[in-house]
Design a protein around this motif. Sequence first.
Motif, PDB file in Angstrom:
ATOM      1  N   ARG A 119      -7.931 -35.424 -49.789  1.00  0.00           N
ATOM      2  CA  ARG A 119      -8.807 -35.363 -50.954  1.00  0.00           C
ATOM      3  C   ARG A 119      -8.170 -34.541 -52.072  1.00  0.00           C
ATOM      4  NH1 ARG A 119     -14.844 -32.659 -51.533  1.00  0.00           N
ATOM      5  NH2 ARG A 119     -15.602 -34.076 -53.162  1.00  0.00           N
ATOM      6  N   GLN A 122      -7.255 -35.987 -55.769  1.00  0.00           N
ATOM      7  CA  GLN A 122      -7.842 -35.399 -56.966  1.00  0.00           C
ATOM      8  C   GLN A 122      -6.758 -34.953 -57.947  1.00  0.00           C
ATOM      9  OE1 GLN A 122     -10.296 -32.290 -55.287  1.00  0.00           O
ATOM     10  NE2 GLN A 122     -12.125 -33.575 -55.278  1.00  0.00           N
ATOM     11  N   GLU A 135     -15.678 -40.404 -56.584  1.00  0.00           N
ATOM     12  CA  GLU A 135     -15.151 -41.003 -55.369  1.00  0.00           C
ATOM     13  C   GLU A 135     -15.956 -42.210 -54.932  1.00  0.00           C
ATOM     14  OE1 GLU A 135     -15.163 -37.752 -52.589  1.00  0.00           O
ATOM     15  OE2 GLU A 135     -13.374 -36.845 -53.446  1.00  0.00           O
TER      16      GLU A 135
END
Length: 268
Positions: A34, A38, A268
């Motif tokens: 993640r 990002q 997301e």
Amino acid sequence: MTTVEDRTPGYLADTRTGLPMPDREQRTIEEERRHRKQRLTAALRLFGQYGFGEGISGHISVRDPEHHDRFWVNPFGVSFNLVRVKDLILVDSTGTVVEGAHPVNPSAFVIHSKIHELNPAAEAAAHAHTAHSRALGALGRLLEPLDQESAAFYQDQVLYDDYRGPSIAIEQGQDIAEKLGDRRAILLRHHGLITVGGSIEEAVHWFFTYDSCAQVQLLAAAAGKPESMNHDQAMAAKHGFGDRQLGWFSFQLLYEEITASHPELLDE
């Protein structure tokens, strides 16, 4: 007996540069995935903000933390200025999109797959066709150590002048990756710039720095005869401004800026 630590001024931190920079956090695989996605999305938005978009051209990739033969990259046909985390695609070593709803840019696969394959230390790679890198490449000139920032690339860059058209052949991607080796930048004559790093943050920081240094060199050459640092000066500057932890940390400031102004990029 006086030790090095005893002689270190109190205002200097215990890092190679003396700067108070934190270390990279330890994360689970899912947390790290993640995190990388990002930062990748933020980097793409920053490319758009800096005017690095050139139609469908330009891509940034980061290796998946679990499947090391796969990498996350921006999808084909989505603007740098609009891409979100949920738009990213995961590509394997055959060019198959194993996660995501968009196709992969063939050039992105050809270039990035071979860089990640041949250089295990390259966690991320950034590529775009910026005006300054294209101008410098047209001259067949690499960065000279004219200032502290450009010294970060001293003896750590290579010129690739075997242009064969758009990079859509695996053989060309292989050749580019081999010529790049373990250096942090390769300037592609008649094409653009690629930088790599041990993190997505580092790779993108080197890209921004290289492009701005190319601009400085072009401006200086247009105004007169610039004077380069000597070897010792260049190595001293590289010791600080070429520090990998500094490159990694410098991106954090840009990340905070772009996510504050465009929080939707994290969708997301």
